[in-house]
Scaffold this active site. Structure first.
Site, PDB file in Angstrom:
ATOM      1  N   ASP A 194      -2.477  -3.292   7.952  1.00  0.00           N
ATOM      2  CA  ASP A 194      -3.616  -4.058   8.460  1.00  0.00           C
ATOM      3  C   ASP A 194      -3.613  -5.485   7.922  1.00  0.00           C
ATOM      4  OD1 ASP A 194      -4.233  -1.508   9.345  1.00  0.00           O
ATOM      5  OD2 ASP A 194      -6.373  -1.794   9.090  1.00  0.00           O
ATOM      6  N   SER A 245     -12.676  -5.743   9.133  1.00  0.00           N
ATOM      7  CA  SER A 245     -11.999  -5.203   7.966  1.00  0.00           C
ATOM      8  C   SER A 245     -13.018  -4.783   6.929  1.00  0.00           C
ATOM      9  CB  SER A 245     -11.072  -6.275   7.378  1.00  0.00           C
ATOM     10  OG  SER A 245     -10.724  -5.976   6.050  1.00  0.00           O
ATOM     11  N   CYS A 283       0.824  -1.210   0.000  1.00  0.00           N
ATOM     12  CA  CYS A 283       0.000   0.000   0.000  1.00  0.00           C
ATOM     13  C   CYS A 283       0.858   1.260   0.000  1.00  0.00           C
ATOM     14  CB  CYS A 283      -0.907   0.029   1.230  1.00  0.00           C
ATOM     15  SG  CYS A 283      -1.849  -1.479   1.523  1.00  0.00           S
ATOM     16  N   ASP A 301      -4.955   1.578   5.384  1.00  0.00           N
ATOM     17  CA  ASP A 301      -6.258   1.930   5.948  1.00  0.00           C
ATOM     18  C   ASP A 301      -6.240   3.098   6.935  1.00  0.00           C
ATOM     19  OD1 ASP A 301      -6.746  -0.356   4.555  1.00  0.00           O
ATOM     20  OD2 ASP A 301      -7.828  -1.377   6.137  1.00  0.00           O
TER      21      ASP A 301
END
Length: 562
Positions: free
Chosen positions: A83, A475, A51, A125
């Site tokens: 995450d 999630s 990410c 996230d």
């Protein structure tokens, strides 16, 4: 540019600040730079997770844009935590905590340096809400740039796979529906490069919400992570931030009740993550905007779920990008009167002005976004449930559900590990209501996500046959009849702490109720025997978090208790 660098002059102006300037000259400043706005560029680059693995490159483009616009950029690092990689073990306790650490880190640097503006690059996230919380807290001109979504993975059969596919493959393996070779195939195909998880999970939910709120440039949420468009956007964001400083456009001008409604409307229409409730609540608190769980329900009651995106649907963010992206979605919603077009944004224009000339998503052939008269569900897929298990509220995600109500016996577990062990042994049966407690903001500490459990249950074919409730989180990749954010949490004496195996629980998404079939007298008798557990952590960031964190019903923000 003396009006544009009024903050940084506190650091650099006058004979008394000569030592400060001396150090800044060592990192590249010259005489003219001390008269320009000094911009803090928060880069959450990290080799920990795909990410964020490309954010250094994007931050460099943003830095070039700041310099081109007439500012002086200063790139600094802020921490991130993955995450997806922390899922299913003790590391996930640090996930929500990282949101607060990110906000605090940006505050420390940008307030300490008296930066005139903030340009932040995040991908995972908690990056996005953490960055925006800092922007709202400091209220200096700011723009957020999302690192963008990962490209779709393709397995050996040609099927599209992503990170949730591998979590579900584990459940299929446990149920004897897939062999180790199949798991390895999906594992090697799910994440083909840099960018955040591809479905409408938390990263894409929050990037879409922040774009709709007006704190990022149009197309920020849907431009792929690895694309020339994302590189150009990063450069343009740096240039535009200088204009925001010149026009004195600040985050609290942008973050209002109307813009929060816009953000949540877009998140609902796209089928976004339940984490949007926590994060938008926290952003509102930092901006000092009144916003409650009732506001989420109010917006949800009038907003249809329209996007057929994973985890509840078929498609991923790249498909939405090909269909026109978030601006095309916003154009369609604005045309239906579902957005406030007069909200100001970082472009200097309003939402309506930004969308002028942008075609609606319905203007081209596409399969991702359903017509308004054929919604996936007529009202919001995120609902706030209340009842004697959740007197302060709880959050359910109903996207893609075939079953919206269940009444069944409780299977109670203290912590995620105990539940996952039972799942591995195939001990959860159709009709059960699984209860995972001790995972709230204080109890965790950190309010872990339960994707490993829920994905394994879906992989075993139980996704539509059981209910699951927890004082932890889910999630954005979770789907099924699940309820999280149960408040008050078990660790502080919420009624979820009093449940026992075999108690009959009703979870009703349409009636917005979450109740155990026990009398008030029985609950009071159990409470008289309940003993408050000691803190799990005695030192370190988790202990500090548990001391300061508020209820999930308040966004799980860290504000010292009164």
């Amino acid at each position: 540019m003396t009006d544009s660098n009024s903050r940084s002059r506190l650091t650099t102006a006058g004979v008394g600040r000569a030592p400060n300037r001396a150090m800044l000259r060592a990192v590249g400043f010259n005489d003219n730079d001390f008269n320009r706005p000094m911009i803090g560029i928060a880069s959450l680059f990290s080799e920990i997770t795909p990410c964020n693995s490309h954010l250094d490159r994007l931050a460099a483009r943003g830095s070039a844009g700041v310099h081109s616009g007439g500012g002086v950029p200063q790139i600094f690092g802020a921490p991130t935590a993955s995450d997806g990689i922390m899922m299913g073990h003790q590391g996930m306790r640090y996930s929500l905590v990282s949101r607060e650490v990110i906000a605090d880190s940006i505050e420390v640097v940008c307030s300490g340096m008296n930066h005139d503006g903030i340009l932040a690059f995040g991908g995972c996230d908690k990056n996005m809400p953490g960055c925006v919380m800092a922007m709202a807290r400091l209220n200096v001109p700011s723009i957020f740039v999302y690192g963008g979504s990962i490209m779709p993975g393709i397995d050996s059969t040609g099927a599209i796979v992503d990170i949730v596919s591998i979590f579900e493959a584990v459940g299929q393996f446990q149920a004897g529906k897939a062999d180790a070779g199949r798991v390895h195939d999906v594992e090697c195909s799910a994440c083909p490069g840099a960018g955040a998880c591809g479905g409408m999970y938390t990263a894409n939910t929050m990037s879409s919400a922040i774009e709709a709120m007006g704190l990022s440039l149009p197309y920020d949420a849907s431009n792929p992570g690895v694309s020339a468009a994302k590189e150009r956007e990063a450069f343009c964001a740096g240039q535009q931030l200088i204009r925001c400083i010149e026009q004195d456009i600040r985050p609290r001008d942008i973050i209002t009740r109307k813009s929060l409604e816009n953000a949540y409307t877009v998140a609902l229409a796209l089928g976004g993550s339940t984490n949007a409730v926590l994060h938008l609540m926290a952003i509102a608190r930092e901006a000092e905007v009144e916003w409650t769980l009732e506001d989420f329900d109010r917006v949800g009651d009038k907003t249809p779920h329209l996007a057929d995106l994973k985890p509840g649907g078929k498609y991923v963010m790249f498909d939405l990008h090909r269909s026109g992206g978030v601006p095309a979605v916003m154009r369609a919603l604005l045309d239906e009167g579902m957005l406030h077009g007069d909200c100001i944004t970082v472009t200097g224009g309003t939402v309506e002005q930004n969308l002028a000339g942008i075609p609606s998503i319905y203007s081209r052939p596409q399969v991702v976004f359903k017509p308004f008269d054929q919604p996936l569900h007529g009202s919001g897929h995120i609902v706030i449930l209340r009842g004697n298990i959740a007197t302060e509220g709880s959050v359910a995600k109903t996207a893609g559900l075939k079953v919206r109500k269940i009444t069944g016996p409780a299977r109670v577990f203290d912590g995620e590990e105990a539940c996952f062990a039972a799942v591995e042994k195939n001990e959860i049966k159709p009709g059960d209501v699984v209860v995972i407690r001790g995972e709230g903001p204080v109890g965790g500490p950190g309010m872990r996500e339960m994707l490993s459990v829920t994905a394994a249950l879906v992989g075993q074919g139980l996704g539509d046959q059981i209910g699951l409730i927890t004082d932890g989180r889910f999630s954005g990749g979770t789907h099924g009849l699940v309820v999280g954010h149960v408040a008050p949490e078990g660790w502080v004496g919420g009624n979820i702490a009093l449940l026992k195996d075999g108690d009959i629980i009703t979870l009703d998404a349409d009636a917005k109720e979450l109740n155990v079939h026990l009398s008030d007298e029985e609950l009071a008798a159990r409470r008289a025997l309940w003993v408050a557990p000691p803190p799990r952590e005695k030192r370190g960031v988790l202990a500090k978090y548990a001391k300061c964190v508020r209820s999930a019903s308040e966004g799980a923000v860290t504000i010292p208790q009164d």
